[in-house]
Design a protein around this motif. Structure first.
Motif, PDB file in Angstrom:
ATOM      1  N   THR A 702       0.808  -1.405  -0.022  1.00  0.00           N
ATOM      2  CA  THR A 702      -0.360  -0.240   0.094  1.00  0.00           C
ATOM      3  C   THR A 702       0.134   0.633  -0.822  1.00  0.00           C
ATOM      4  OG1 THR A 702      -0.566  -0.120   2.720  1.00  0.00           O
ATOM      5  CG2 THR A 702      -1.801  -1.518   1.479  1.00  0.00           C
ATOM      6  N   GLY A 703       2.451   1.309   0.781  1.00  0.00           N
ATOM      7  CA  GLY A 703       2.811   2.308   0.256  1.00  0.00           C
ATOM      8  C   GLY A 703       3.207   3.002   1.448  1.00  0.00           C
ATOM      9  N   VAL A 704       1.727   2.410   2.695  1.00  0.00           N
ATOM     10  CA  VAL A 704       1.740   3.835   3.453  1.00  0.00           C
ATOM     11  C   VAL A 704       2.474   2.853   5.281  1.00  0.00           C
ATOM     12  CG1 VAL A 704      -0.062   3.327   5.821  1.00  0.00           C
ATOM     13  CG2 VAL A 704      -0.509   2.922   3.322  1.00  0.00           C
ATOM     14  N   ALA A 705       3.524   3.626   5.323  1.00  0.00           N
ATOM     15  CA  ALA A 705       4.225   2.894   6.064  1.00  0.00           C
ATOM     16  C   ALA A 705       3.585   3.042   8.347  1.00  0.00           C
ATOM     17  CB  ALA A 705       5.025   4.131   6.550  1.00  0.00           C
ATOM     18  N   LEU A 706       2.744   2.312   8.987  1.00  0.00           N
ATOM     19  CA  LEU A 706       2.439   1.743   9.895  1.00  0.00           C
ATOM     20  C   LEU A 706       3.671   2.134  10.879  1.00  0.00           C
ATOM     21  CD1 LEU A 706      -0.420  -0.325   9.822  1.00  0.00           C
ATOM     22  CD2 LEU A 706      -0.588   1.448   9.650  1.00  0.00           C
ATOM     23  N   ARG A 707       3.552   2.874  11.861  1.00  0.00           N
ATOM     24  CA  ARG A 707       4.690   2.642  12.683  1.00  0.00           C
ATOM     25  C   ARG A 707       3.646   2.498  14.275  1.00  0.00           C
ATOM     26  NH1 ARG A 707       7.579   8.261  10.844  1.00  0.00           N
ATOM     27  NH2 ARG A 707       8.607   7.232   8.403  1.00  0.00           N
ATOM     28  N   ARG A 708       2.807   1.510  14.041  1.00  0.00           N
ATOM     29  CA  ARG A 708       2.184   1.505  15.496  1.00  0.00           C
ATOM     30  C   ARG A 708       1.267   0.541  15.395  1.00  0.00           C
ATOM     31  NH1 ARG A 708       0.212   4.584  20.425  1.00  0.00           N
ATOM     32  NH2 ARG A 708      -1.564   3.855  21.073  1.00  0.00           N
ATOM     33  N   LEU A 709       1.271  -0.204  16.643  1.00  0.00           N
ATOM     34  CA  LEU A 709       0.575  -1.392  16.185  1.00  0.00           C
ATOM     35  C   LEU A 709      -0.687  -1.148  17.497  1.00  0.00           C
ATOM     36  CD1 LEU A 709       3.255  -4.278  16.150  1.00  0.00           C
ATOM     37  CD2 LEU A 709       1.545  -3.059  14.082  1.00  0.00           C
ATOM     38  N   PRO A 710      -1.708  -1.979  17.334  1.00  0.00           N
ATOM     39  CA  PRO A 710      -1.454  -2.713  16.403  1.00  0.00           C
ATOM     40  C   PRO A 710      -2.669  -2.259  15.153  1.00  0.00           C
ATOM     41  CG  PRO A 710      -4.160  -2.203  18.100  1.00  0.00           C
ATOM     42  CD  PRO A 710      -2.666  -1.826  18.382  1.00  0.00           C
ATOM     43  N   ILE A 711      -2.286  -2.886  14.093  1.00  0.00           N
ATOM     44  CA  ILE A 711      -2.953  -2.183  12.963  1.00  0.00           C
ATOM     45  C   ILE A 711      -4.339  -1.547  12.934  1.00  0.00           C
ATOM     46  CG2 ILE A 711      -3.229  -2.909  10.718  1.00  0.00           C
ATOM     47  CD1 ILE A 711      -1.174  -4.810  10.818  1.00  0.00           C
ATOM     48  N   ASP A 712      -4.202   0.221  12.449  1.00  0.00           N
ATOM     49  CA  ASP A 712      -4.972   0.631  12.188  1.00  0.00           C
ATOM     50  C   ASP A 712      -5.588   0.117  10.096  1.00  0.00           C
ATOM     51  OD1 ASP A 712      -6.948   2.685  11.973  1.00  0.00           O
ATOM     52  OD2 ASP A 712      -5.867   3.723  13.244  1.00  0.00           O
ATOM     53  N   ARG A 713      -6.360  -0.175  10.423  1.00  0.00           N
ATOM     54  CA  ARG A 713      -7.221  -0.327   9.471  1.00  0.00           C
ATOM     55  C   ARG A 713      -7.808   0.569   8.730  1.00  0.00           C
ATOM     56  NH1 ARG A 713      -6.975  -4.449  12.044  1.00  0.00           N
ATOM     57  NH2 ARG A 713      -7.061  -6.636  12.067  1.00  0.00           N
ATOM     58  N   LYS A 714      -8.284   1.699   9.280  1.00  0.00           N
ATOM     59  CA  LYS A 714      -8.884   2.876   9.099  1.00  0.00           C
ATOM     60  C   LYS A 714      -7.858   3.931   8.301  1.00  0.00           C
ATOM     61  CE  LYS A 714     -12.896   3.542  12.426  1.00  0.00           C
ATOM     62  NZ  LYS A 714     -13.154   4.825  13.790  1.00  0.00           N
ATOM     63  N   LEU A 715      -6.574   3.598   8.792  1.00  0.00           N
ATOM     64  CA  LEU A 715      -5.476   4.347   8.002  1.00  0.00           C
ATOM     65  C   LEU A 715      -5.058   3.942   7.051  1.00  0.00           C
ATOM     66  CD1 LEU A 715      -3.017   4.953  10.791  1.00  0.00           C
ATOM     67  CD2 LEU A 715      -4.351   6.482   9.924  1.00  0.00           C
ATOM     68  N   LEU A 716      -5.166   2.048   6.282  1.00  0.00           N
ATOM     69  CA  LEU A 716      -4.599   2.178   5.603  1.00  0.00           C
ATOM     70  C   LEU A 716      -5.946   1.202   4.483  1.00  0.00           C
ATOM     71  CD1 LEU A 716      -3.822  -1.170   6.767  1.00  0.00           C
ATOM     72  CD2 LEU A 716      -2.325   0.501   6.128  1.00  0.00           C
ATOM     73  N   ALA A 717      -7.147   2.545   4.716  1.00  0.00           N
ATOM     74  CA  ALA A 717      -8.189   2.167   4.035  1.00  0.00           C
ATOM     75  C   ALA A 717      -8.629   3.542   3.469  1.00  0.00           C
ATOM     76  CB  ALA A 717      -9.476   1.989   4.730  1.00  0.00           C
ATOM     77  N   ALA A 718      -7.674   4.656   4.419  1.00  0.00           N
ATOM     78  CA  ALA A 718      -7.435   5.902   3.664  1.00  0.00           C
ATOM     79  C   ALA A 718      -5.528   6.149   2.911  1.00  0.00           C
ATOM     80  CB  ALA A 718      -7.376   7.347   5.034  1.00  0.00           C
ATOM     81  N   GLY A 719      -5.119   5.221   2.977  1.00  0.00           N
ATOM     82  CA  GLY A 719      -4.141   5.552   2.470  1.00  0.00           C
ATOM     83  C   GLY A 719      -3.166   6.376   2.791  1.00  0.00           C
ATOM     84  N   LYS A 720      -3.401   6.654   4.564  1.00  0.00           N
ATOM     85  CA  LYS A 720      -2.059   7.267   5.359  1.00  0.00           C
ATOM     86  C   LYS A 720      -1.698   7.057   6.475  1.00  0.00           C
ATOM     87  CE  LYS A 720      -5.677  11.019   5.160  1.00  0.00           C
ATOM     88  NZ  LYS A 720      -6.958  12.216   6.343  1.00  0.00           N
ATOM     89  N   LYS A 721      -0.148   7.319   5.893  1.00  0.00           N
ATOM     90  CA  LYS A 721       0.737   7.169   7.331  1.00  0.00           C
ATOM     91  C   LYS A 721       0.642   7.417   8.691  1.00  0.00           C
ATOM     92  CE  LYS A 721       4.600   9.491   8.114  1.00  0.00           C
ATOM     93  NZ  LYS A 721       5.992  10.099   7.761  1.00  0.00           N
ATOM     94  N   ALA A 722       0.328   6.410   9.438  1.00  0.00           N
ATOM     95  CA  ALA A 722      -0.302   5.961  11.131  1.00  0.00           C
ATOM     96  C   ALA A 722       1.125   7.312  11.726  1.00  0.00           C
ATOM     97  CB  ALA A 722       0.339   4.616  11.490  1.00  0.00           C
TER      98      ALA A 722
END
Length: 722
Positions: A702-722
């Motif tokens: 996705t190109g989304v660089a998550l930096r916090r757990l647990p995985i935030d599905r809303k951020l993935l759906a919005a295509g934003k970085k955590a």
């Protein structure tokens, strides 16, 4: 009348398997797995050369287990190591759990008697081999003396000493008495690995059959004569106390026998668990919540983030980090991990019988001697008056490295006449856990010429070691908190690692499967992937460029890439992520393949791990442990989070503290590398590998660089970085 009142002690002890009564784990390899009573560790008429081996005149070899069995297969691995150097007859081996005795059975890494940290095989590898080899040499000496020959002319195999020249043989049982008179030799040569008979073979777990057919007995299954049952409610706010208790309705419940009110909890004692549970539900309790009733997750995170801005204690510094960070392009990131509960499938429990002059306990614990000493304090008795009977553990994961559940059960049992089994409900278990700490890691790094030249890493979180093992907490450094941060596998010329101790208010914290590395491996491997993208390189190739002097790491990385089809085309929104880790003395590379849909939901497609853990004592167990660890870690990455509101844990059961379900399981492949090096640890490696590999797969998809757990599905759906 209680049904057990009519059963004599003798008939109960001899027929205990049928009634489910167990005081210990006693495992003949070709007989019933569990016997009801801990066999006495007597040496009468036996050859007992050391703390681990007993051989009787019939040739039955009893191996004393220094570590506890909690699903990791250690009873099988320990028996293989001892039997290998002893040259025992596998068909005549049985197991006996060690008693509480830190002098004889202390873990060489921890010093205390403890099972945890993926240390069992790596800590006891040399001591167990020495014990087996020494005993074998004494048996040979006894046979050679009887025959009047040179011991060097004798060989051993399957519990028999043979004099090759004459063809004479003597079984170990026949030599037991004579061997007892031999002086234990020093520095007996150990077998060359090429001569191993048992070690390296994929032996099936000795405890599996009876776990499948229901004969295996865990702590929660212990039944003793005239036993009552109890369950309890503790103040939902950390540190709160009991105010008022209205027990009138509870006392009317059939089977309820007693209400025990202590300063911080209320327990209901009944004829059976259902009566105790229904009685507890009928209580009306007013709690004095105390000063912690305003604590919440937001405040905890605010405090942690503020602490992470401070300078820490230097845990490692090589090169010139200031110069390194001034060279090339600089990047910064922070990573955060939440509180986690253990949620073992066997809830907390302990059966206790307190008398004025003694206390006996039946439980499953990772710290047998510490439980004995803490129970003695709670009972007001000398340590030698407290007996701890060890059971199988239905999951440990670090939770049973704490003695608190047994101490609580002893406090309740002191108010009850006769033995009482105390069982926590799932809700009480999850809401009164000793949690994996919240962590915040900040990283600054510079890239020059496609490589990392400067690396500054800071860990902020609780110091579990300072509480759990104070002598190991030196100069402000928690050695567990910085594990896998001070020993990253990559060649970086300028490295600086700091640690900031930050204790969350009122929330008890402790070890959780993967311990310190499950924090640091996540932050390090996620940021390495981000730096690879900044450098315009493939994540595997980027890592290869920093492993020229680390052949074992390079080997597992290359094989993991090959076995996972790294670089092969994938559908849209599907990615592969890699993780390389130095944790627990093993060399592990893992690739996770995952799909992310438009709503941010994740489909785990595949997980591939390559494991170089040195000499693989039991490859079958290694594969199983990595598989189980991956499930544990991926579950945490997808769903794991304990949150606090008004001083209380908001999650209560598997409905809101979710587990990975069977239909969500990816295909898992584990490849074990053949090695002649000393064994490393394996039980937690999958747990630490799963989250970063999954996050990096999501990043690739996705190109989304998550930096916090647990995985935030809303951020993935919005295509934003955590």
């Amino acid at each position: 009348m209680n049904a057990l009142d009519t059963v004599s002690r003798r008939s109960l002890l001899t027929g205990g398997i049928a009634t489910g009564f167990l005081l210990a784990f006693h495992l003949p390899l070709r007989a019933a797995v569990n016997e009801p009573v801990q066999p006495k560790d007597t040496t009468d008429g036996k050859f007992a050369p050391n703390a681990f081996i007993r051989i009787d005149p019939e040739g039955v070899t009893t191996l004393v287990m220094p570590q506890v069995e909690m699903g990791q297969g250690i009873y099988t691995a320990v028996s293989m190591i001892l039997a290998e150097e002893l040259d025992a007859d596998w068909s005549k081996v049985q197991l006996l759990h060690a008693p509480a005795n830190e002098k004889l059975y202390g873990n060489p890494i921890f010093i205390i008697q403890a099972t945890g940290g993926s240390t069992s095989v790596r800590a006891f590898w040399k001591p167990l081999r020495d014990a087996g080899a020494s005993a074998r040499a004494m048996l040979v000496q006894a046979a050679a003396a009887q025959w009047g020959v040179d011991p060097a002319s004798c060989t051993t195999s399957k519990g028999v000493v043979t004099h090759k020249a004459s063809g004479r043989t003597l079984a170990y049982g026949a030599l037991a008495a004579a061997a007892s008179g031999q002086t234990p030799p020093n520095n007996v040569p150990l077998k060359d690995p090429k001569d191993f008979v048992y070690i390296g073979q994929p032996f099936k777990r000795l405890d599996t059959p009876d776990k499948v057919n229901g004969k295996a007995v865990y702590g929660i299954d212990a039944i003793v004569p005239n036993m009552k049952f109890a369950t309890l409610a503790q103040c939902p706010v950390f540190g709160g106390k009991v105010g008022k208790v209205d027990d009138r309705a509870a006392k009317k419940i059939p089977g309820v026998r007693q209400i025990v009110v202590l300063d911080d909890l209320v327990a209901v004692v009944g004829d059976h668990m259902w009566a105790a549970k229904k009685g507890l539900d009928a209580l009306v309790i007013e709690w004095n919540e105390g000063p912690n009733a305003k604590i919440n997750s937001k405040a905890i995170w605010d405090d942690l983030r503020a602490a992470s801005a401070k300078d820490g204690v230097v845990a490692k510094s090589t090169g010139d980090v200031a110069k390194g960070l001034a060279t090339g392009e600089k990047f910064e990131a922070s990573f955060e991990l939440p509180f986690l509960a253990h949620a073992t499938m066997e809830p907390l429990n302990a059966t206790v019988h307190c008398k004025p002059d003694s206390c006996e306990i039946w439980t499953g614990t990772q710290i047998m001697a510490r439980v004995q000493s803490e129970a003695a304090k709670a009972a007001g008795l000398p340590v030698e008056k407290v007996t701890v009977n060890q059971h199988l553990l239905g999951g440990g994961f670090g939770r049973k490295l704490e003695p608190d559940m047994v101490v609580t059960a002893v406090r309740i049992a002191k108010q009850v006449e006769g033995p009482v089994k105390v069982v926590w409900t799932r809700e009480e278990d999850i809401q009164h856990d000793v949690y994996r700490p919240v962590y915040r890691d900040t990283i600054a790094a510079t890239l020059s010429g496609g490589k990392i030249v400067g690396w500054k890493y800071k860990i902020t979180g609780a110091a579990i070691i300072a509480r759990w093992l104070p002598p190991a907490f030196q100069k402000g450094i928690d050695i567990d908190a910085v594990d896998s941060a001070v020993n990253v596998p990559y060649e970086i010329p300028n490295v600086h690692v700091e640690y900031v101790r930050a204790e969350p208010p009122a929330i008890p914290t402790g070890f959780w499967r993967g311990v310190g590395p499950n924090n640091n491996v996540f932050a390090v491997e996620c940021f390495i992937d981000e730096l690879a993208r900044k450098a315009g390189k493939d994540p595997v190739e980027f890592r290869r460029g920093m492993l020229a002097n680390s052949p074992r790491f390079l080997s597992v990385l290359n094989l993991a890439a090959e076995k996972s089809n790294w670089g092969q085309p994938l559908p849209a929104r599907v990615g592969r992520g890699v993780c390389l880790q130095p944790s627990f003395g093993s060399f592990i590379a893992t690739v996770v393949e995952a799909e992310v849909d438009e709503q941010g939901e994740i489909n785990l497609r595949r997980a591939t791990s390559v494991v170089d853990t040195g000499i693989a004592v039991n490859p079958d167990t290694i594969v199983a442990q990595v598989e189980g660890g991956l499930v544990f870690g991926l579950t945490a990455a997808l769903y794991g989070e304990i949150t606090i509101e008004k001083g209380r844990v908001q999650q209560s059961n598997f409905n809101d503290y979710r587990m990975l379900r069977i239909n969500q399981m990816p295909k898992i492949e584990v490849h074990v590398v053949r090695s002649g090096e000393a064994p490393g640890g394996i039980g937690e490696t999958g747990t630490t590998a799963g989250p970063p590999a999954l996050r990096n797969a999501i990043y690739a998809a996705t190109g989304v660089a998550l930096r916090r757990l647990p995985i935030d599905r809303k951020l993935l759906a919005a295509g934003k970085k955590a």
